[in-house]
Design an enzyme around this catalytic site. Structure first.
Site, short mmCIF file in Angstrom:
data_model
loop_
_atom_site.label_atom_id
_atom_site.label_comp_id
_atom_site.label_asym_id
_atom_site.label_seq_id
_atom_site.Cartn_x
_atom_site.Cartn_y
_atom_site.Cartn_z
N ASP A 1 -17.75 25.30 -46.52
CA ASP A 1 -17.65 25.88 -45.18
C ASP A 1 -17.89 24.68 -44.24
O ASP A 1 -17.69 23.53 -44.67
CB ASP A 1 -18.70 26.99 -45.00
N THR B 1 -7.12 28.22 -45.88
CA THR B 1 -7.70 28.97 -44.76
C THR B 1 -6.82 28.83 -43.51
O THR B 1 -6.44 29.82 -42.87
CB THR B 1 -9.15 28.53 -44.47
N LYS C 1 -23.14 34.05 -48.92
CA LYS C 1 -23.01 32.85 -48.09
C LYS C 1 -24.29 32.06 -48.19
O LYS C 1 -25.34 32.62 -48.47
CB LYS C 1 -22.79 33.25 -46.63
N ASN D 1 -11.35 21.25 -41.51
CA ASN D 1 -10.36 21.67 -42.52
C ASN D 1 -9.50 22.84 -42.05
O ASN D 1 -8.28 22.84 -42.24
CB ASN D 1 -11.13 22.01 -43.81
N GLN E 1 -18.48 38.18 -44.90
CA GLN E 1 -17.80 37.80 -46.15
C GLN E 1 -17.57 39.02 -47.05
O GLN E 1 -16.57 39.10 -47.76
CB GLN E 1 -18.64 36.75 -46.88
N LYS F 1 -19.51 35.81 -53.57
CA LYS F 1 -18.54 34.72 -53.33
C LYS F 1 -18.57 34.38 -51.85
O LYS F 1 -18.48 35.28 -51.01
CB LYS F 1 -17.13 35.19 -53.72
N1 GLU Z 1 -16.21 29.47 -46.27
C1 GLU Z 1 -14.95 30.13 -46.42
C2 GLU Z 1 -14.99 31.46 -45.70
O1 GLU Z 1 -15.60 31.58 -44.67
C3 GLU Z 1 -14.47 30.18 -47.86
C4 GLU Z 1 -15.41 30.80 -48.85
C5 GLU Z 1 -14.96 30.66 -50.32
O2 GLU Z 1 -13.90 30.11 -50.58
O3 GLU Z 1 -15.72 31.16 -51.15
O4 GLU Z 1 -14.40 32.43 -46.10
#
Ligand code: GLU
Length: 450
Positions: A170, A214, A130, A245, A115, A94
């Protein structure tokens, strides 16, 4: 510089450097985590025996692929696509997709590595991954972005699935891109598999509060850090960097909690708005018009100044929230923040603070929320979106935000208690690294040598 007092960890790190040449951001992210793990290995010999550190630093699968597309004039372009399927001990891979010219193997590897620990800290059943591309959506028409997304998904779809790998957005990937990516996935697979992507539109499987999560989460984490010191955000001056965002919804939540947010920025410079950012205007300029922060300053008139090419962190502030990109807050910036009396720093972006800057803040005793804890609200709410998709349900904004508040408090408390348990009270970096590592490591040991 020594990572820790553990020669075993030094030697693992040397091997990682040798095997991942030229990937400076990945080295930086690994060094930061490994630097916290000495005390864990001392207490938990089973982790060393199973070579968990060596395994956790090696992605389970690394995908690199060609993405050809044509622009509106018919010219052919070739970009490179990536997906780093880093760790699936706790759930399907994820993590977001980033479309930005700076995207490279090392960048995606660092983001995937972060992540893994971030997702573990949320307490939700999600592994870490990612992806992205060096495609630059800036200045591209909707039709060009759509053709790029369709080409990107035409390769990526075979690696995805709600139980396998679940991307999201992202930098450079928002609601528009997720829509095009989802459409192409659905067309190729002939399945309406809502849970294969998160950050979807509210009318077709998206979760309330995911867009906000976020930025909101970063401010909620900051509020928790302050609360533990008997303080709050009411009446504080807050500096935010970025204007995407994360930044926009960090500004919104900080304002809701009574703070005055005085800055935002983009790659050209920053806006200083002493009266407080006018969020409706910023949303109009950035989200609707896809413009620059200088346009915000022009329209805001006498209230705001645009400062070209300078660092936002030179502005005196109580709370600093770097929400732009990696390594945007340098040692010089940290010295300026401390000199100007900053009371807390929390990372809305992934790894925006350089290691040298972190040391300055640490030595000054400033509470510091690392990204893998402070910005985990986004991915946590993605996990809530997956939960709703799996049960064909949709929750209200209020209910989802309530869950987000609980999750951010849980992450804060986990980091704080873990730091305390391992002899570094108040050190959220150590707490986040150790707590995230323990959760993943325990699952990896239980699941055997895979
Ligand atoms: N890109 C976001 C992060 O850095 C969200 C990733 C997601 O929702 O899977 O955590």
């Amino acid at each position: 510089m020594h990572l820790s007092q553990t020669p075993a960890i030094e030697s693992i790190y040397a091997t990682i450097l040798r095997r991942n040449p030229g990937e400076a951001e990945f080295h930086q992210a690994v060094r930061e985590v490994l630097g916290s793990l000495g005390p864990v290995l001392a207490k938990r010999p089973e982790f060393a025996q199973a070579k968990i550190i060596e395994r956790i630093c090696e992605p389970e699968r690394q995908l690199i692929f060609r993405v050809p597309w044509t622009d509106d004039s018919g010219e052919v372009h070739i970009n490179r696509g990536f997906r780093m399927e880093f760790n699936s001990a706790l759930g399907p891979y994820k993590g977001g997709l980033r479309f930005h010219p700076s995207v490279s193997l090392g960048i995606v590897k660092f983001l995937g590595f972060e992540q893994v620990f971030k997702n573990a800290l949320t307490g939700m059943p999600i592994g870490g991954g990612k992806g992205g591309s060096d495609f630059d959506p800036k200045g591209r028409s909707d039709a060009e972005v759509m053709r790029f997304c369709q080409s990107f998904m035409t390769e990526l779809y075979r690696h995805l699935g709600e139980y396998t790998d679940v991307p999201a957005g992202d930098i450079g990937v928002g609601g528009r891109e997720i829509g095009y990516l989802f459409g192409q996935y659905k067309r190729i697979t002939n399945r309406y598999e809502s849970g294969v992507l998160t950050g979807k539109g509210l009318g077709w499987g998206g979760a309330q509060a995911r867009t906000e999560a976020t930025g909101y989460g970063t401010v909620l984490f900051t509020a928790e850090m302050l609360r533990h010191r008997g303080e709050d955000l009411e009446g504080r001056r807050v500096s935010v960097s970025g204007s995407g965002n994360v930044a926009i919804y960090a500004i919104e939540k900080a304002q809701q909690l009574g703070a005055t947010v005085i800055t935002c920025s983009d790659s050209t410079g920053y806006v200083l708005d002493e009266k407080g950012i006018d969020l409706d205007l910023l949303k109009q300029v950035k989200e609707t018009e896809r413009g620059r922060v200088s346009h915000y300053a022009e329209r805001r008139g006498a209230h705001a100044a645009f400062v070209e090419g300078a660092s936002v962190w030179a502005v005196p502030t109580d709370v600093a929230l770097p929400c732009a990109t990696q390594n945007e807050l340098s040692e010089t910036d940290a010295v300026a923040l401390v000199r100007n009396g900053v009371k807390a720093v929390a990372e809305g972006a992934n790894m925006p603070t350089t290691p040298e800057a972190f040391r300055v803040l640490e030595q000054a005793g400033i509470p510091f929320g690392p990204g893998k804890a402070a910005n985990a609200g986004g991915v946590a709410t993605s996990a809530l979106e997956m939960q709703q998709n799996a049960s064909r349900d949709s929750w209200t904004f209020a209910h989802t935000e309530e869950r987000l508040v609980e999750i951010m408090k849980h992450i804060h408390d986990t980091c704080s208690e873990t730091a305390e348990r391992y002899g570094s009270p108040g050190n959220y970096v150590a707490g986040a690294n150790i707590a995230g590592f323990e959760l993943v490591a325990e699952a990896m040991v239980a699941q055997g040598l895979i």
